[in-house]
Design a protein around this motif. Structure first.
Motif, PDB file in Angstrom:
ATOM      1  N   LEU A 181      37.556  37.139  29.240  1.00  0.00           N
ATOM      2  CA  LEU A 181      37.800  36.977  30.670  1.00  0.00           C
ATOM      3  C   LEU A 181      39.048  36.144  30.925  1.00  0.00           C
ATOM      4  O   LEU A 181      39.840  36.441  31.828  1.00  0.00           O
ATOM      5  CB  LEU A 181      36.579  36.353  31.347  1.00  0.00           C
ATOM      6  N   LEU A 209      36.185  40.992  37.981  1.00  0.00           N
ATOM      7  CA  LEU A 209      37.423  40.208  38.032  1.00  0.00           C
ATOM      8  C   LEU A 209      38.586  41.078  38.489  1.00  0.00           C
ATOM      9  O   LEU A 209      39.429  40.644  39.289  1.00  0.00           O
ATOM     10  CB  LEU A 209      37.714  39.635  36.644  1.00  0.00           C
ATOM     11  N   HIS A 263      42.418  37.539  32.775  1.00  0.00           N
ATOM     12  CA  HIS A 263      42.956  36.836  33.943  1.00  0.00           C
ATOM     13  C   HIS A 263      44.424  36.503  33.742  1.00  0.00           C
ATOM     14  O   HIS A 263      45.260  36.672  34.645  1.00  0.00           O
ATOM     15  CB  HIS A 263      42.144  35.559  34.195  1.00  0.00           C
ATOM     16  N   LYS A 313      31.508  41.862  34.059  1.00  0.00           N
ATOM     17  CA  LYS A 313      32.196  40.698  34.616  1.00  0.00           C
ATOM     18  C   LYS A 313      33.696  40.950  34.727  1.00  0.00           C
ATOM     19  O   LYS A 313      34.343  40.525  35.692  1.00  0.00           O
ATOM     20  CB  LYS A 313      31.934  39.467  33.742  1.00  0.00           C
ATOM     21  N   PRO A 321      38.030  42.541  42.837  1.00  0.00           N
ATOM     22  CA  PRO A 321      37.364  41.550  43.708  1.00  0.00           C
ATOM     23  C   PRO A 321      36.912  42.208  45.001  1.00  0.00           C
ATOM     24  O   PRO A 321      37.555  43.149  45.496  1.00  0.00           O
ATOM     25  CB  PRO A 321      38.461  40.522  43.957  1.00  0.00           C
TER      26      PRO A 321
END
Length: 244
Positions: free
Chosen positions: A193, A239, A197, A235, A242
């Motif tokens: 994650l 991300l 990002h 997840k 959104p």
């Protein structure tokens, strides 16, 4: 940034991956074409599943290596490699047509993918093989430090490229992936994650030796071949998408 995932890798009574659980979360499905994994029925089922969830379909051809899951390097002459690619892509294209689904791109699998990224002649052969099929397909390759040279090769053939990065794999300083046999090659959920990002917001990753590496990519590759990965993919999808 879109998510792509290797799918359709069951073979006969052997089950690998969790396509039904993963498909709702991804944007692009790289469907195995029978040489490293899959079979005609699995290909058909996976195309139907992609259609159900409106997921873009790509062909995922590999070396003729069912025993080694296409992860072993093979010495294959260019003419044979061209035929191997076209045979596999053509088979999936026929199944897509039968299901009224568009085949959009090609992404080589495993050892063939790594050979493509490391050997300019192999890259050129794969580009030619895809372009010669006249199916208006793009070629998905890794976003690395040689992306301008790859783009020039593709432009000369009027072949669209899709550059990808890997959300769940550790990078080396030269932009290649850390070998699966090395410690830390596969990132855990939190690391995945964080890397995703950083790729989204800074177009970079932190390498195995803690160096900052620029990576400009349009899509992130994830792997859903174990139950723990599915939760991470969900997840990651949240991300990347959104809520409005």
């Amino acid at each position: 940034m879109k998510l792509n995932c290797d799918m359709g890798e069951n073979y006969g009574n052997w089950n690998l991956g969790s396509d039904e659980a993963v498909m709702p979360y991804v944007d692009m499905a790289n469907i195995a074409c029978g040489f490293h994994a899959s079979d005609p029925l699995t290909m058909d089922r996976t195309v139907k599943l992609a259609k159900q969830y409106q997921v873009t379909v790509g062909a995922h051809p590999g070396y003729p290596d069912l025993v080694g899951f296409g992860r072993r390097a093979m010495a294959i002459e260019n003419n044979e490699l061209r035929s191997i690619i076209q045979y596999q892509v053509g088979a999936l294209a026929a199944i897509c047509r039968a299901n009224q689904v568009e085949l959009s791109y090609v992404k080589p699998h495993g050892a063939l993918y790594h050979a493509m990224m490391q050997q300019p002649e192999t890259m050129a052969t794969i580009m030619d093989a895809v372009k010669e099929m006249e199916l208006n397909l793009a070629l998905m390759i890794q976003a690395d430090s040689q992306y301008q040279a790859h783009q020039a090769q593709a432009d000369a053939r009027q072949l669209p490229l899709i550059f990808e990065a890997f959300a769940d794999r550790c990078y080396q300083d030269n932009g290649s992936l850390l070998g699966r046999d090395q410690n830390g090659a596969q990132l855990d959920e939190q690391q995945m994650l964080e890397q995703a990002h950083r790729l989204m917001n800074k177009q970079q990753v932190i390498t195995h030796s803690q160096q900052i590496l620029a990576v400009k990519a349009e899509t992130l590759c994830v792997h859903g071949d174990n139950p723990a990965a599915i939760n991470g993919i969900a997840k990651l999808a949240a991300l990347l998408r959104p809520p409005l």
